[in-house]
Design a protein around this motif. Structure first.
Motif, PDB file in Angstrom:
ATOM      1  N   VAL A 183      32.449 -14.596 -22.784  1.00 54.09           N
ATOM      2  CA  VAL A 183      33.045 -15.213 -21.601  1.00 54.09           C
ATOM      3  C   VAL A 183      33.653 -16.531 -22.077  1.00 54.09           C
ATOM      4  O   VAL A 183      32.977 -17.316 -22.753  1.00 54.09           O
ATOM      5  CB  VAL A 183      31.990 -15.470 -20.509  1.00 54.09           C
ATOM      6  CG1 VAL A 183      32.603 -16.179 -19.313  1.00 54.09           C
ATOM      7  CG2 VAL A 183      31.330 -14.158 -20.096  1.00 54.09           C
ATOM      8  N   GLN A 242      35.513 -20.100 -21.151  1.00 55.04           N
ATOM      9  CA  GLN A 242      35.585 -21.054 -20.053  1.00 55.04           C
ATOM     10  C   GLN A 242      36.285 -22.328 -20.527  1.00 55.04           C
ATOM     11  O   GLN A 242      36.054 -22.793 -21.646  1.00 55.04           O
ATOM     12  CB  GLN A 242      34.157 -21.357 -19.614  1.00 55.04           C
ATOM     13  CG  GLN A 242      33.987 -22.180 -18.395  1.00 55.04           C
ATOM     14  CD  GLN A 242      32.507 -22.327 -18.041  1.00 55.04           C
ATOM     15  OE1 GLN A 242      31.639 -22.415 -18.902  1.00 55.04           O
ATOM     16  NE2 GLN A 242      32.221 -22.353 -16.759  1.00 55.04           N
ATOM     17  N   VAL A 269      36.879 -19.989 -15.571  1.00 58.48           N
ATOM     18  CA  VAL A 269      36.743 -18.839 -16.462  1.00 58.48           C
ATOM     19  C   VAL A 269      38.151 -18.375 -16.813  1.00 58.48           C
ATOM     20  O   VAL A 269      38.950 -18.055 -15.932  1.00 58.48           O
ATOM     21  CB  VAL A 269      35.927 -17.705 -15.820  1.00 58.48           C
ATOM     22  CG1 VAL A 269      35.892 -16.490 -16.743  1.00 58.48           C
ATOM     23  CG2 VAL A 269      34.515 -18.170 -15.502  1.00 58.48           C
ATOM     24  N   VAL A 277      37.611 -12.758 -20.586  1.00 57.19           N
ATOM     25  CA  VAL A 277      36.444 -12.101 -21.145  1.00 57.19           C
ATOM     26  C   VAL A 277      36.942 -11.240 -22.289  1.00 57.19           C
ATOM     27  O   VAL A 277      37.986 -10.581 -22.170  1.00 57.19           O
ATOM     28  CB  VAL A 277      35.724 -11.231 -20.087  1.00 57.19           C
ATOM     29  CG1 VAL A 277      34.595 -10.438 -20.713  1.00 57.19           C
ATOM     30  CG2 VAL A 277      35.195 -12.103 -18.960  1.00 57.19           C
ATOM     31  N   LEU A 300      29.010 -17.447 -24.492  1.00 59.72           N
ATOM     32  CA  LEU A 300      29.899 -18.274 -23.694  1.00 59.72           C
ATOM     33  C   LEU A 300      30.608 -19.229 -24.634  1.00 59.72           C
ATOM     34  O   LEU A 300      29.953 -19.953 -25.387  1.00 59.72           O
ATOM     35  CB  LEU A 300      29.099 -19.062 -22.649  1.00 59.72           C
ATOM     36  CG  LEU A 300      29.861 -20.118 -21.861  1.00 59.72           C
ATOM     37  CD1 LEU A 300      30.922 -19.481 -20.971  1.00 59.72           C
ATOM     38  CD2 LEU A 300      28.896 -20.950 -21.014  1.00 59.72           C
TER      39      LEU A 300
END
Length: 135
Positions: free
Chosen positions: A31, A33, A40, A43, A96
């Motif tokens: 993910v 960000q 966001v 992905v 992330l």
């Protein structure tokens, strides 16, 4: 802006080897960000080599499931992602990346791949939450 490595090679390999990759394609979900806004952006998938290269270069690398190859985000578009922070989830099967995005993150040319909003199709969220908690 110059990319900054997030880890030396030995630590990067330890992190990459410690993740829980999916058996069907050998990747973890990534993910991505925006580090400043929290938006966001996209992905993607990362295999162990993409994780390693991301950590040692500070530039986001991914595994393309459609092209079946490793790719550096921005290699053709110039829309690089400078990785400021790399986190793993509690199960080690997702990561992330908090990034400084140069240009568009989405292959369509949009800043984010999550531009579509469907919340108007749902009842008012606060009323829905109250109803669900009451039931």
């Amino acid at each position: 802006m110059e990319p900054r490595p997030l880890a030396p090679a030995d630590e990067a390999w330890r992190i990459a080897a410690g993740l829980n990759y999916r058996q069907r394609d050998g990747t973890v979900i990534a993910v991505v960000q925006d580090v400043e806004t929290g938006e966001v952006l996209m992905v993607a998938h990362m295999d162990p080599i993409a994780v390693f290269l991301t950590l040692v270069t500070g530039l986001a690398h991914y595994w393309s499931t459609s092209r079946r190859r490793l790719w550096l985000k921005g290699e053709t578009s110039g829309h690089y992602q400078y990785v400021v922070e790399f986190r793993t989830d509690c199960d080690g099967d997702a990561v992330l990346l908090k990034v400084v995005q140069i240009g568009a993150a989405c292959h369509t040319g949009s800043r984010s791949c999550f531009g579509s909003k469907y919340s108007r199709l749902l009842p008012e969220p606060h009323k829905l939450r109250s109803k669900l908690l009451a039931d």
